[in-house]
Motif scaffolding. Structure first.
Motif, mmCIF file in Angstrom:
data_model
loop_
_atom_site.group_PDB
_atom_site.id
_atom_site.type_symbol
_atom_site.label_atom_id
_atom_site.label_comp_id
_atom_site.label_asym_id
_atom_site.label_seq_id
_atom_site.Cartn_x
_atom_site.Cartn_y
_atom_site.Cartn_z
ATOM 1 N N ASP A 155 -7.233 -7.708 -4.277
ATOM 2 C CA ASP A 155 -7.798 -8.572 -5.321
ATOM 3 C C ASP A 155 -7.016 -9.879 -5.421
ATOM 4 N N MET A 156 -5.685 -9.795 -5.329
ATOM 5 C CA MET A 156 -4.840 -10.986 -5.472
ATOM 6 C C MET A 156 -5.135 -12.032 -4.406
ATOM 7 N N VAL A 157 -5.450 -11.586 -3.196
ATOM 8 C CA VAL A 157 -5.662 -12.540 -2.096
ATOM 9 C C VAL A 157 -7.138 -12.833 -1.861
ATOM 10 N N GLY A 158 -8.001 -12.342 -2.738
ATOM 11 C CA GLY A 158 -9.412 -12.689 -2.670
ATOM 12 C C GLY A 158 -10.221 -11.938 -1.631
ATOM 13 N N LEU A 159 -9.843 -10.704 -1.338
ATOM 14 C CA LEU A 159 -10.597 -9.871 -0.401
ATOM 15 C C LEU A 159 -11.314 -8.748 -1.150
ATOM 16 N N PRO A 160 -12.487 -8.318 -0.677
ATOM 17 C CA PRO A 160 -13.208 -7.240 -1.348
ATOM 18 C C PRO A 160 -12.486 -5.908 -1.179
ATOM 19 N N ARG A 161 -12.749 -4.992 -2.115
ATOM 20 C CA ARG A 161 -12.057 -3.699 -2.062
ATOM 21 C C ARG A 161 -12.486 -2.865 -0.858
ATOM 22 N N ASP A 162 -13.689 -3.085 -0.363
ATOM 23 C CA ASP A 162 -14.123 -2.286 0.788
ATOM 24 C C ASP A 162 -13.382 -2.672 2.068
ATOM 25 N N ALA A 163 -12.566 -3.729 2.008
ATOM 26 C CA ALA A 163 -11.730 -4.078 3.157
ATOM 27 C C ALA A 163 -10.695 -2.996 3.439
ATOM 28 N N PHE A 164 -10.403 -2.168 2.450
ATOM 29 C CA PHE A 164 -9.390 -1.129 2.571
ATOM 30 C C PHE A 164 -9.625 -0.261 3.807
ATOM 31 N N HIS A 165 -10.868 0.110 4.081
ATOM 32 C CA HIS A 165 -11.178 1.053 5.152
ATOM 33 C C HIS A 165 -11.703 0.367 6.416
ATOM 34 N N LEU A 213 -1.658 -19.713 -1.391
ATOM 35 C CA LEU A 213 -0.200 -19.664 -1.351
ATOM 36 C C LEU A 213 0.413 -20.334 -2.574
ATOM 37 N N ASP A 214 -0.165 -21.460 -2.977
ATOM 38 C CA ASP A 214 0.358 -22.182 -4.139
ATOM 39 C C ASP A 214 0.140 -21.381 -5.421
ATOM 40 N N ASP A 215 -1.019 -20.745 -5.556
ATOM 41 C CA ASP A 215 -1.292 -19.932 -6.744
ATOM 42 C C ASP A 215 -0.349 -18.733 -6.822
ATOM 43 N N LEU A 216 -0.095 -18.087 -5.681
ATOM 44 C CA LEU A 216 0.818 -16.937 -5.663
ATOM 45 C C LEU A 216 2.245 -17.363 -5.974
ATOM 46 N N LYS A 217 2.615 -18.546 -5.500
ATOM 47 C CA LYS A 217 3.958 -19.064 -5.802
ATOM 48 C C LYS A 217 4.159 -19.217 -7.299
ATOM 49 N N LYS A 218 3.171 -19.786 -7.979
ATOM 50 C CA LYS A 218 3.277 -19.987 -9.418
ATOM 51 C C LYS A 218 3.237 -18.666 -10.173
ATOM 52 N N GLU A 219 2.402 -17.744 -9.717
ATOM 53 C CA GLU A 219 2.239 -16.469 -10.430
ATOM 54 C C GLU A 219 3.464 -15.576 -10.310
ATOM 55 N N PHE A 220 4.081 -15.570 -9.111
ATOM 56 C CA PHE A 220 5.185 -14.643 -8.858
ATOM 57 C C PHE A 220 6.529 -15.343 -8.676
ATOM 58 N N ASN A 221 6.579 -16.655 -8.963
ATOM 59 C CA ASN A 221 7.823 -17.420 -8.847
ATOM 60 C C ASN A 221 8.434 -17.271 -7.461
ATOM 61 N N LEU A 222 7.607 -17.471 -6.434
ATOM 62 C CA LEU A 222 8.059 -17.334 -5.056
ATOM 63 C C LEU A 222 8.759 -18.599 -4.584
ATOM 64 N N THR A 223 9.546 -18.439 -3.543
ATOM 65 C CA THR A 223 10.179 -19.556 -2.854
ATOM 66 C C THR A 223 9.707 -19.534 -1.413
ATOM 67 N N TYR A 224 9.255 -20.684 -0.905
ATOM 68 C CA TYR A 224 8.707 -20.751 0.452
ATOM 69 C C TYR A 224 9.550 -21.649 1.347
ATOM 70 N N LEU A 225 9.683 -21.224 2.601
ATOM 71 C CA LEU A 225 10.001 -22.142 3.684
ATOM 72 C C LEU A 225 8.700 -22.301 4.450
ATOM 73 N N PHE A 226 8.079 -23.463 4.326
ATOM 74 C CA PHE A 226 6.755 -23.698 4.905
ATOM 75 C C PHE A 226 6.916 -24.487 6.187
ATOM 76 N N ILE A 227 6.687 -23.818 7.314
ATOM 77 C CA ILE A 227 6.861 -24.422 8.639
ATOM 78 C C ILE A 227 5.514 -24.922 9.133
ATOM 79 N N ALA A 228 5.475 -26.156 9.610
ATOM 80 C CA ALA A 228 4.211 -26.717 10.088
ATOM 81 C C ALA A 228 4.492 -27.941 10.947
ATOM 82 N N HIS A 229 3.500 -28.305 11.736
ATOM 83 C CA HIS A 229 3.569 -29.581 12.455
ATOM 84 C C HIS A 229 2.523 -30.554 11.927
#
Length: 346
Positions: A155-165, A213-229
């Motif tokens: 639910d947190m990452v926006g996937l349906p529950r039937d994804a479980f199986h 990722l930004d929403d989860l950071k705010k909700e759970f007070n996460l710290t990211y090292l965001f690697i990108a080019h």
């Protein structure tokens, strides 16, 4: 207070992660006896701090050592030299000195989202089993509680529950990356390395994953090292940005300031190459780098950028530049930054 700490709005200035002289060299082996004939200097003498609650962007060309830094922080790769400190709430703990057995309980705080959502998931196990695996390994939940936790993560990452199986091949790249994110946050970590998490995705999906990722950071007070080019992606999500070139840091600055006023000639060249979607807007000055990226097996002496730098002088070839704070929280590693940018000498 360190220069990097000064740019944070948070009152917390004690680093969550601190790198001191981080170095990682990979041996080059040849011949029947597999003898070592050289080394690839992937990362050399990196000093860096990452503070609680921030997103630190790490950018540079492919092969500059970005992913190696992230993996060395997590001890997925053991550094050749240097230290990696984690703030455990008491005294900072040097992860490089810990054996694997002692590292295991700390891995709950340190997670990773991999670049390729197609290869980072086991095609033979269901999505539910994939997300439940870290919970089982660390004995966090079992039975009905484990199942409910996995449903909550879906639910947190926006996937349906039937994804479980269901299995990974039934999902798109963006959905698979959501599974990877759910797996990464399952243990309520404090720090996540996001290793180019959107580079393999369609542009239309990238914004959705970045917002997640930004929403989860705010909700759970996460710290990211965001690697990108992708510099535009880094600008969107990062609080501070670190620019690397051939295994070394060349510039560190708050994100907005780096994009508005880059000091290092390499950063200036990267930003001048960003395409402008508006045909009426033209770059005032495009800085084109000449030559090829040197081999990390034989890095240049002195400043590693001197073989492609338009401002090179003899001192660049002989002496490696030290980091200097030219503006508040804005650190550059170049002998000629004051001259190039009309700044007072430090």
């Amino acid at each position: 207070m360190t220069p990097q700490a000064a740019v944070l709005s948070d009152t917390e200035t004690r680093p969550l992660i601190e790198l001191q002289g981080l170095t990682k060299h990979f041996p080059i082996r040849k011949g029947f006896f597999n003898r070592q004939v050289g080394e690839v200097h992937a990362v050399t003498d990196i000093d860096l701090t990452i503070y609680p609650g921030e997103t630190l962007g790490l950018v540079g060309e492919s092969g500059c050592g970005k992913s190696t830094v992230g993996r060395c922080i997590l001890q997925l790769l053991r550094p050749t030299a240097g230290k990696v400190f984690l703030d455990t709430g008491e005294a900072p703990c040097d992860l490089t000195r810990l054996p694997n057995r002692a590292l295991r309980p700390l891995r709950r705080d340190l997670q990773i989202v991999f670049q390729n959502p197609y290869s980072s998931l086991n095609p033979r196990i269901t999505i539910g089993e994939t997300i439940a695996e870290p919970l089982r390994i660390h004995h966090v939940h079992r039975g009905a509680a484990l199942t409910e936790r996995v449903y909550a993560l879906l639910d947190m990452v926006g996937l349906p529950r039937d994804a479980f199986h269901r299995y990974p091949h039934e999902f798109s790249g963006g959905q698979r990356q959501r599974v990877g994110i759910a797996r990464a946050i399952a243990l309520n970590p404090r720090f996540i390395v996001a290793d180019e998490p959107v580079s393999a995705l369609d542009v239309s999906v990238q914004a959705q994953i970045l917002n997640l990722l930004d929403d989860l950071k705010k909700e759970f007070n996460l710290t990211y090292l965001f690697i990108a080019h992708n510099l535009s992606v880094v600008e969107y999500i990062s609080d501070r940005v670190v620019v690397m070139y051939l295994g070394k840091i060349v510039e560190v600055a708050p994100a907005r300031e780096l994009y508005e006023r880059p000091l290092h000639p390499y950063t200036q060249a990267l930003l001048s190459a960003i395409p402008v979607p508006d045909p009426d807007v033209v770059h005032e000055k495009r800085l084109v780098l000449e030559g090829d990226l040197p081999s990390p097996a034989q890095p240049p002496s002195g400043c590693r950028f001197h073989t492609r730098c338009p401002y090179v002088t003899e001192v660049c070839k002989e002496k490696e530049p030290e980091g200097v704070e030219y503006l508040p929280g804005h650190i550059g590693y170049c002998h000629h930054i004051p001259t190039i940018n009309s700044l007072p000498h430090a």
